[in-house]
Design a protein around this motif. Structure first.
Motif, mmCIF file in Angstrom:
data_model
loop_
_atom_site.group_PDB
_atom_site.id
_atom_site.type_symbol
_atom_site.label_atom_id
_atom_site.label_comp_id
_atom_site.label_asym_id
_atom_site.label_seq_id
_atom_site.Cartn_x
_atom_site.Cartn_y
_atom_site.Cartn_z
ATOM 1 N N ARG A 1 -35.454 16.117 -19.319
ATOM 2 C CA ARG A 1 -36.185 17.258 -19.870
ATOM 3 C C ARG A 1 -37.634 16.887 -20.187
ATOM 4 O O ARG A 1 -38.536 17.720 -20.055
ATOM 5 C CB ARG A 1 -35.471 17.792 -21.104
ATOM 6 C CG ARG A 1 -34.213 18.580 -20.729
ATOM 7 C CD ARG A 1 -33.466 19.126 -21.918
ATOM 8 N NE ARG A 1 -32.390 20.010 -21.462
ATOM 9 C CZ ARG A 1 -31.340 20.369 -22.190
ATOM 10 N NH1 ARG A 1 -31.214 19.911 -23.434
ATOM 11 N NH2 ARG A 1 -30.426 21.177 -21.691
ATOM 12 N N ALA A 2 -37.845 15.649 -20.587
ATOM 13 C CA ALA A 2 -39.219 15.195 -20.836
ATOM 14 C C ALA A 2 -40.043 15.176 -19.557
ATOM 15 O O ALA A 2 -41.266 15.302 -19.588
ATOM 16 C CB ALA A 2 -39.210 13.803 -21.467
ATOM 17 N N GLY A 3 -39.355 15.033 -18.406
ATOM 18 C CA GLY A 3 -40.047 14.992 -17.121
ATOM 19 C C GLY A 3 -40.274 16.351 -16.505
ATOM 20 O O GLY A 3 -40.931 16.454 -15.457
ATOM 21 N N GLY A 4 -39.747 17.400 -17.116
ATOM 22 C CA GLY A 4 -39.914 18.748 -16.587
ATOM 23 C C GLY A 4 -38.753 19.136 -15.687
ATOM 24 O O GLY A 4 -37.878 18.334 -15.357
ATOM 25 N N GLY A 5 -38.734 20.365 -15.261
ATOM 26 C CA GLY A 5 -37.646 20.870 -14.450
ATOM 27 C C GLY A 5 -36.494 21.347 -15.312
ATOM 28 O O GLY A 5 -36.440 21.113 -16.526
ATOM 29 N N GLU A 6 -35.550 22.013 -14.685
ATOM 30 C CA GLU A 6 -34.386 22.530 -15.399
ATOM 31 C C GLU A 6 -33.300 21.458 -15.467
ATOM 32 O O GLU A 6 -33.015 20.792 -14.475
ATOM 33 C CB GLU A 6 -33.833 23.770 -14.702
ATOM 34 C CG GLU A 6 -32.590 24.356 -15.382
ATOM 35 C CD GLU A 6 -31.934 25.475 -14.590
ATOM 36 O OE1 GLU A 6 -30.844 25.915 -15.005
ATOM 37 O OE2 GLU A 6 -32.494 25.877 -13.555
ATOM 38 N N VAL A 7 -32.694 21.294 -16.628
ATOM 39 C CA VAL A 7 -31.593 20.352 -16.806
ATOM 40 C C VAL A 7 -30.392 21.105 -17.369
ATOM 41 O O VAL A 7 -30.497 21.740 -18.420
ATOM 42 C CB VAL A 7 -31.970 19.187 -17.747
ATOM 43 C CG1 VAL A 7 -30.807 18.196 -17.845
ATOM 44 C CG2 VAL A 7 -33.224 18.480 -17.252
ATOM 45 N N ARG A 8 -29.279 21.031 -16.672
ATOM 46 C CA ARG A 8 -28.044 21.656 -17.130
ATOM 47 C C ARG A 8 -27.108 20.568 -17.650
ATOM 48 O O ARG A 8 -27.032 19.484 -17.082
ATOM 49 C CB ARG A 8 -27.364 22.402 -15.986
ATOM 50 C CG ARG A 8 -28.229 23.454 -15.308
ATOM 51 C CD ARG A 8 -27.522 24.048 -14.108
ATOM 52 N NE ARG A 8 -28.381 24.968 -13.375
ATOM 53 C CZ ARG A 8 -28.047 25.507 -12.201
ATOM 54 N NH1 ARG A 8 -26.869 25.216 -11.649
ATOM 55 N NH2 ARG A 8 -28.876 26.332 -11.583
ATOM 56 N N VAL A 9 -26.393 20.889 -18.713
ATOM 57 C CA VAL A 9 -25.455 19.942 -19.324
ATOM 58 C C VAL A 9 -24.043 20.459 -19.114
ATOM 59 O O VAL A 9 -23.681 21.520 -19.622
ATOM 60 C CB VAL A 9 -25.744 19.775 -20.829
ATOM 61 C CG1 VAL A 9 -24.695 18.875 -21.476
ATOM 62 C CG2 VAL A 9 -27.137 19.201 -21.046
ATOM 63 N N LEU A 10 -23.257 19.706 -18.354
ATOM 64 C CA LEU A 10 -21.866 20.068 -18.108
ATOM 65 C C LEU A 10 -20.968 19.132 -18.913
ATOM 66 O O LEU A 10 -21.042 17.914 -18.773
ATOM 67 C CB LEU A 10 -21.535 19.973 -16.617
ATOM 68 C CG LEU A 10 -20.176 20.520 -16.197
ATOM 69 C CD1 LEU A 10 -20.262 21.136 -14.793
ATOM 70 C CD2 LEU A 10 -19.098 19.441 -16.199
ATOM 71 N N SER A 11 -20.152 19.722 -19.769
ATOM 72 C CA SER A 11 -19.268 18.951 -20.635
ATOM 73 C C SER A 11 -18.231 19.896 -21.216
ATOM 74 O O SER A 11 -18.452 21.104 -21.313
ATOM 75 C CB SER A 11 -20.080 18.304 -21.764
ATOM 76 O OG SER A 11 -19.248 17.840 -22.810
ATOM 77 N N ARG A 12 -17.109 19.346 -21.619
ATOM 78 C CA ARG A 12 -16.107 20.170 -22.300
ATOM 79 C C ARG A 12 -16.671 20.745 -23.590
ATOM 80 O O ARG A 12 -16.199 21.769 -24.076
ATOM 81 C CB ARG A 12 -14.861 19.331 -22.626
ATOM 82 C CG ARG A 12 -14.020 18.953 -21.411
ATOM 83 C CD ARG A 12 -12.887 18.040 -21.829
ATOM 84 N NE ARG A 12 -13.384 16.779 -22.354
ATOM 85 C CZ ARG A 12 -12.679 15.945 -23.114
ATOM 86 N NH1 ARG A 12 -11.441 16.257 -23.464
ATOM 87 N NH2 ARG A 12 -13.206 14.820 -23.544
ATOM 88 N N HIS A 13 -17.685 20.086 -24.155
ATOM 89 C CA HIS A 13 -18.240 20.494 -25.439
ATOM 90 C C HIS A 13 -19.561 21.241 -25.299
ATOM 91 O O HIS A 13 -20.197 21.564 -26.302
ATOM 92 C CB HIS A 13 -18.439 19.271 -26.329
ATOM 93 C CG HIS A 13 -17.215 18.422 -26.462
ATOM 94 N ND1 HIS A 13 -16.064 18.856 -27.075
ATOM 95 C CD2 HIS A 13 -16.949 17.159 -26.020
ATOM 96 C CE1 HIS A 13 -15.137 17.903 -27.031
ATOM 97 N NE2 HIS A 13 -15.655 16.871 -26.396
ATOM 98 N N ALA A 14 -19.981 21.524 -24.063
ATOM 99 C CA ALA A 14 -21.225 22.247 -23.844
ATOM 100 C C ALA A 14 -20.992 23.753 -24.031
ATOM 101 O O ALA A 14 -19.864 24.237 -23.925
ATOM 102 C CB ALA A 14 -21.756 21.971 -22.434
ATOM 103 N N PRO A 15 -22.049 24.506 -24.317
ATOM 104 C CA PRO A 15 -21.891 25.962 -24.402
ATOM 105 C C PRO A 15 -21.644 26.565 -23.021
ATOM 106 O O PRO A 15 -22.025 25.972 -22.007
ATOM 107 C CB PRO A 15 -23.231 26.424 -24.995
ATOM 108 C CG PRO A 15 -24.196 25.350 -24.638
ATOM 109 C CD PRO A 15 -23.421 24.076 -24.637
#
Length: 256
Positions: free
Chosen positions: A26-40
């Motif tokens: 995220r510090a480098g720019g661009g979109e970052v998606r977080v995939l996890s059982r605990h993610a929204p």
């Protein structure tokens, strides 16, 4: 390291390593998606189960950094689901974090990590695989558990080469920003240390007092560890020592 314009998915992005990778990306720019059982939602997905939603979650992602892992099992099944969905979503690059010695140490979790490496290599996707030595975080977890006993057990002849997970996150973010590179050079911590030495460092930093009890180990798994199959002394590229890590976890003695 710049990823502006790219979309990157990080599996296990709420875990010890994954959250640091997410921060770097995220510090480098661009979109970052977080995939996890605990993610929204819509990224709250258990890779071991796969199923509806996984292809949709990956659609539009250029790169996947696969940090999700469970020593209790299920990594191979999770990797199969991820690879199948990544193909369907036309993901260009799959980056995987593995462990130094998965092809040498006779340990169930290591064998599973090696199997995942092979699945990725044969996936038809562009891929990069990074192996590292154990994280400082894991060593601290083990030592903290041992220190709950009146006498602190230390395995005889066992050494380790722990590395800072933040440094590994930086390298994974670099790989994610680049082109598929295959198996890249291993990353090892700055020092090879005996387990007893690491235990003494932990006791000093935490202010605990425990006598050390040397415990001899037997069996094929411990023989392979004692042989050093999990070490990369020629790749001691890590900078942060275990003491540096502990200093960030425990306040100075005078402030306790």
């Amino acid at each position: 390291m710049t990823v502006t314009g790219k979309t990157t998915m990080v599996t296990g992005g709420t875990g010890t390593l994954g959250r640091l990778v997410v921060e770097r990306l995220r510090a480098g720019g661009g979109e970052v998606r977080v995939l996890s059982r605990h993610a929204p939602p819509p990224y709250a997905i258990d890779l071991r189960k796969g199923g509806a939603g996984l292809v949709e979650a990956l659609t539009g992602a250029d790169t996947v950094v696969h940090c999700a892992s469970n020593p209790r099992g299920g990594d191979e099944e999770a990797a199969r689901h991820l690879i199948e969905a990544a193909r369907a979503a036309e993901v260009r690059h799959l980056v995987y974090i593995s462990i130094v010695g998965v092809d040498q140490v006779q340990f169930g979790y290591y064998r599973s990590k090696l199997a995942v490496e092979r699945l990725i290599e044969e996936s038809g996707l562009g891929w990069s695989v990074l192996r590292t030595t154990q994280f400082h975080d894991l060593v601290l977890q083990v030592l903290s558990a041992f220190a709950k006993l009146p006498v602190m057990p230390v395995p005889v002849g066992l050494v380790d080469q722990p590395i800072d997970s933040g440094e590994v996150a930086v390298r994974l973010a670099e790989l994610a920003a680049g082109e598929p590179a295959g198996r890249v050079p291993d990353m090892g911590g700055p020092e090879v240390r005996t387990f007893a030495d690491l235990a003494r460092a932990y006791l000093r930093a935490s202010g605990r007092r425990r006598p050390l009890l040397k415990v001899p180990l037997a069996g094929r798994t411990y023989r392979s560890f004692r042989a050093g199959g999990h070490l990369a002394p020629e790749r001691n590229v890590g900078v942060g020592t275990f003491e540096d890590f502990l200093a960030g976890r425990f306040p100075p003695a005078e402030s306790r």
